[in-house]
Design a protein around this motif. Structure first.
Motif, PDB file in Angstrom:
ATOM      1  N   PHE A   1      17.693 -21.912  -0.628  1.00 28.19           N
ATOM      2  CA  PHE A   1      16.577 -21.251   0.039  1.00 28.19           C
ATOM      3  C   PHE A   1      15.482 -20.821  -0.933  1.00 28.19           C
ATOM      4  O   PHE A   1      14.365 -20.519  -0.512  1.00 28.19           O
ATOM      5  CB  PHE A   1      17.065 -20.023   0.805  1.00 28.19           C
ATOM      6  CG  PHE A   1      18.078 -20.337   1.872  1.00 28.19           C
ATOM      7  CD1 PHE A   1      17.813 -21.276   2.856  1.00 28.19           C
ATOM      8  CD2 PHE A   1      19.307 -19.703   1.880  1.00 28.19           C
ATOM      9  CE1 PHE A   1      18.748 -21.570   3.833  1.00 28.19           C
ATOM     10  CE2 PHE A   1      20.244 -19.995   2.850  1.00 28.19           C
ATOM     11  CZ  PHE A   1      19.970 -20.931   3.832  1.00 28.19           C
ATOM     12  N   ALA A   2      15.790 -20.753  -2.218  1.00 25.15           N
ATOM     13  CA  ALA A   2      14.814 -20.250  -3.189  1.00 25.15           C
ATOM     14  C   ALA A   2      13.555 -21.108  -3.214  1.00 25.15           C
ATOM     15  O   ALA A   2      12.432 -20.596  -3.197  1.00 25.15           O
ATOM     16  CB  ALA A   2      15.444 -20.176  -4.573  1.00 25.15           C
ATOM     17  N   ALA A   3      13.729 -22.419  -3.257  1.00 26.95           N
ATOM     18  CA  ALA A   3      12.570 -23.314  -3.332  1.00 26.95           C
ATOM     19  C   ALA A   3      11.803 -23.358  -2.027  1.00 26.95           C
ATOM     20  O   ALA A   3      10.607 -23.693  -2.004  1.00 26.95           O
ATOM     21  CB  ALA A   3      13.029 -24.727  -3.707  1.00 26.95           C
ATOM     22  N   ALA A   4      12.456 -23.008  -0.904  1.00 22.93           N
ATOM     23  CA  ALA A   4      11.825 -23.107   0.413  1.00 22.93           C
ATOM     24  C   ALA A   4      11.229 -21.787   0.884  1.00 22.93           C
ATOM     25  O   ALA A   4      10.743 -21.703   2.020  1.00 22.93           O
ATOM     26  CB  ALA A   4      12.846 -23.607   1.425  1.00 22.93           C
TER      27      ALA A   4
ATOM     28  N   VAL B   1      14.394 -21.788 -13.864  1.00 26.15           N
ATOM     29  CA  VAL B   1      13.636 -22.635 -12.945  1.00 26.15           C
ATOM     30  C   VAL B   1      12.377 -21.856 -12.548  1.00 26.15           C
ATOM     31  O   VAL B   1      12.470 -20.822 -11.878  1.00 26.15           O
ATOM     32  CB  VAL B   1      14.454 -23.014 -11.704  1.00 26.15           C
ATOM     33  CG1 VAL B   1      13.626 -23.880 -10.755  1.00 26.15           C
ATOM     34  CG2 VAL B   1      15.733 -23.737 -12.115  1.00 26.15           C
ATOM     35  N   VAL B   2      11.236 -22.325 -12.966  1.00 24.83           N
ATOM     36  CA  VAL B   2       9.984 -21.607 -12.734  1.00 24.83           C
ATOM     37  C   VAL B   2       9.274 -22.163 -11.504  1.00 24.83           C
ATOM     38  O   VAL B   2       9.049 -23.371 -11.399  1.00 24.83           O
ATOM     39  CB  VAL B   2       9.056 -21.707 -13.964  1.00 24.83           C
ATOM     40  CG1 VAL B   2       7.730 -20.988 -13.700  1.00 24.83           C
ATOM     41  CG2 VAL B   2       9.750 -21.141 -15.196  1.00 24.83           C
ATOM     42  N   ARG B   3       8.944 -21.252 -10.585  1.00 26.48           N
ATOM     43  CA  ARG B   3       8.183 -21.623  -9.395  1.00 26.48           C
ATOM     44  C   ARG B   3       7.026 -20.641  -9.219  1.00 26.48           C
ATOM     45  O   ARG B   3       6.704 -19.872 -10.115  1.00 26.48           O
ATOM     46  CB  ARG B   3       9.094 -21.649  -8.167  1.00 26.48           C
ATOM     47  CG  ARG B   3      10.238 -22.663  -8.278  1.00 26.48           C
ATOM     48  CD  ARG B   3      10.960 -22.836  -6.939  1.00 26.48           C
ATOM     49  NE  ARG B   3      12.034 -23.830  -7.052  1.00 26.48           N
ATOM     50  CZ  ARG B   3      13.311 -23.534  -7.235  1.00 26.48           C
ATOM     51  NH1 ARG B   3      13.690 -22.248  -7.328  1.00 26.48           N
ATOM     52  NH2 ARG B   3      14.226 -24.486  -7.327  1.00 26.48           N
ATOM     53  N   ALA B   4       6.399 -20.655  -8.060  1.00 28.57           N
ATOM     54  CA  ALA B   4       5.139 -19.926  -7.850  1.00 28.57           C
ATOM     55  C   ALA B   4       5.290 -18.416  -7.935  1.00 28.57           C
ATOM     56  O   ALA B   4       4.295 -17.711  -8.175  1.00 28.57           O
ATOM     57  CB  ALA B   4       4.541 -20.299  -6.487  1.00 28.57           C
ATOM     58  N   SER B   5       6.485 -17.872  -7.754  1.00 24.48           N
ATOM     59  CA  SER B   5       6.638 -16.404  -7.698  1.00 24.48           C
ATOM     60  C   SER B   5       6.447 -15.733  -9.057  1.00 24.48           C
ATOM     61  O   SER B   5       6.360 -14.514  -9.127  1.00 24.48           O
ATOM     62  CB  SER B   5       8.004 -16.025  -7.146  1.00 24.48           C
ATOM     63  OG  SER B   5       9.041 -16.395  -8.051  1.00 24.48           O
ATOM     64  N   THR B   6       6.377 -16.532 -10.137  1.00 25.10           N
ATOM     65  CA  THR B   6       6.119 -15.937 -11.451  1.00 25.10           C
ATOM     66  C   THR B   6       4.937 -16.624 -12.135  1.00 25.10           C
ATOM     67  O   THR B   6       4.945 -16.811 -13.359  1.00 25.10           O
ATOM     68  CB  THR B   6       7.361 -16.031 -12.362  1.00 25.10           C
ATOM     69  OG1 THR B   6       7.776 -17.406 -12.467  1.00 25.10           O
ATOM     70  CG2 THR B   6       8.505 -15.198 -11.800  1.00 25.10           C
ATOM     71  N   THR B   7       3.939 -17.001 -11.368  1.00 24.70           N
ATOM     72  CA  THR B   7       2.743 -17.572 -11.952  1.00 24.70           C
ATOM     73  C   THR B   7       2.136 -16.580 -12.950  1.00 24.70           C
ATOM     74  O   THR B   7       2.077 -15.385 -12.673  1.00 24.70           O
ATOM     75  CB  THR B   7       1.707 -17.882 -10.850  1.00 24.70           C
ATOM     76  OG1 THR B   7       2.280 -18.799  -9.942  1.00 24.70           O
ATOM     77  CG2 THR B   7       0.431 -18.475 -11.445  1.00 24.70           C
ATOM     78  N   PRO B   8       1.700 -17.036 -14.120  1.00 27.32           N
ATOM     79  CA  PRO B   8       1.115 -16.119 -15.103  1.00 27.32           C
ATOM     80  C   PRO B   8      -0.025 -15.296 -14.517  1.00 27.32           C
ATOM     81  O   PRO B   8      -0.798 -15.791 -13.675  1.00 27.32           O
ATOM     82  CB  PRO B   8       0.624 -17.045 -16.215  1.00 27.32           C
ATOM     83  CG  PRO B   8       1.512 -18.225 -16.116  1.00 27.32           C
ATOM     84  CD  PRO B   8       1.794 -18.399 -14.647  1.00 27.32           C
ATOM     85  N   ARG B   9      -0.111 -14.061 -14.947  1.00 21.63           N
ATOM     86  CA  ARG B   9      -1.139 -13.148 -14.443  1.00 21.63           C
ATOM     87  C   ARG B   9      -2.525 -13.698 -14.791  1.00 21.63           C
ATOM     88  O   ARG B   9      -2.765 -14.161 -15.891  1.00 21.63           O
ATOM     89  CB  ARG B   9      -0.955 -11.779 -15.074  1.00 21.63           C
ATOM     90  CG  ARG B   9      -2.078 -10.799 -14.815  1.00 21.63           C
ATOM     91  CD  ARG B   9      -1.659  -9.391 -15.135  1.00 21.63           C
ATOM     92  NE  ARG B   9      -0.927  -8.791 -14.039  1.00 21.63           N
ATOM     93  CZ  ARG B   9      -0.272  -7.637 -14.140  1.00 21.63           C
ATOM     94  NH1 ARG B   9      -0.231  -7.006 -15.294  1.00 21.63           N
ATOM     95  NH2 ARG B   9       0.348  -7.114 -13.107  1.00 21.63           N
TER      96      ARG B   9
END
Length: 338
Positions: free
Chosen positions: A282-285, A329-337
């Motif tokens: 569910f993380a990626a979705a 695994v880097v996704r959108a929830s930790t986009t650089p500030r």
């Protein structure tokens, strides 16, 4: 009504008890006509094979008990699936029990598996389980810890380095420009939670610049507990909120993500970065795809069962500790500030 016995089947089919036993266990050694008559008798009488008694007489069970910490967490579902895949190669069936982070339920399942004299037990324990596992060992039932490192080496274990995972998660948040970080997780009787917090603290202390790390405790590792923690964070003045959250698992992170979505406006990642642990499907979705620390869940299950079967075949084997490394695994929830 008394249960139908193998003698009843033999009498109905007009054959000996030994012939019925051969049909059940070695049908290739019996004539086709005898197989037909026995099968018809079984169908007519409704005979149910007492497999547990057969296993006890043979001295070897074909079942393994698996006690998991949280059956609602897809991570554990994948671990069990890995054990099932491995077990199918050897004709081993997995009996599954979910403790739901409840020590009483954990004891209940262990008592049940001991009574059933399973070949061995895989367990992701809640607290200190060694004394209970020693009792199983004395009864000839081997045990392997799953997703939990055996610190004293008394039992084999298959786990992921949660301390390293916690450190990597917070180092990633720091690299994206975050400095006010919250760790959300609990209860702290669960070793994985304390290990991930220890890694998070190490990353904050080693950052070389000022990084605040606070702890927001939860009662359980569920979506509902994550949402409740997120609501507490959102109740603070904006200036007192963290700019990043490391959740002890993905279910908490998904609950936090729900709470951090206010009136259709998502605060993740622009105001608060968010990372979880496990990398469940569910993380990626998620509405905002969730960064996470990935565990090789099916490999953990396969490896644990393989070790368990080796130890049941040779009880003199020295317990071993298998530790996998987590993957960021880097996704959108930790986009650089920005």
């Amino acid at each position: 009504m008394a249960a139908v016995s193998i003698r009843d089947v033999a009498q109905h089919a007009g054959v000996s008890v030994g012939t019925v036993s051969n049909v059940l266990n070695r049908p290739g050694e019996v004539s086709a006509e005898s197989v037909r008559r026995v099968q018809e008798a079984i169908e007519t009488l409704g005979y149910v094979r007492n497999d547990a008694a057969r296993k006890l007489r043979a001295g070897v069970s074909t079942t393994v008990g698996f006690v998991v910490l949280d059956g609602q967490n897809p991570f554990f579902g994948d671990v069990v699936r890995g054990a099932e895949d491995e077990g199918s190669k050897s004709g081993i069936a997995i009996l599954y029990g979910n403790t739901d982070e409840d020590p009483k339920r954990e004891r209940m399942y262990l008592d049940l598996f001991e009574e059933q004299q399973v070949r061995g037990v895989l367990i992701s324990p809640y607290g200190d389980i060694n004394p209970r596992l020693e009792r199983l060992r004395a009864r000839g039932i081997a045990a392997v810890l799953v997703d939990r490192f055996s610190g004293d080496g008394r039992f084999s274990s298959v786990s992921v380095d949660s301390v390293t995972g916690g450190r990597m998660a917070v180092e990633h948040l720091i690299a994206t420009g975050r400095r006010r970080i919250a760790f959300v997780g609990g209860p702290f009787e669960i070793r994985q939670v304390t290990d991930r917090l220890a890694g998070a603290r190490a990353a904050a202390e080693n950052a070389g610049e000022h990084v605040d790390l606070e702890v927001v405790a939860t009662d359980a590792l569920t979506v509902a507990d994550g949402a409740a923690a997120g609501a507490r964070v959102m109740a603070r003045p904006r200036s007192e909120r963290p700019d990043a959250i490391f959740a002890a698992n993905d279910l908490l992170a998904l609950g936090l993500l729900q709470a951090l979505t206010v009136e259709g406006r998502t605060l993740v990642p622009d105001e608060i970065a968010l990372i979880g642990f496990d990398d469940i499907s569910f993380a990626a979705a998620a509405a905002v795809p969730l960064s996470s620390m990935r565990q090789p869940s099916r490999m953990i299950g396969r490896t644990a069962l393989r070790i368990l079967l080796e130890e049941t075949a040779d009880p003199e084997l020295i317990p071993r500790q298998t530790v996998f490394q987590p993957e960021l695994v880097v996704r959108a929830s930790t986009t650089p500030r920005r």
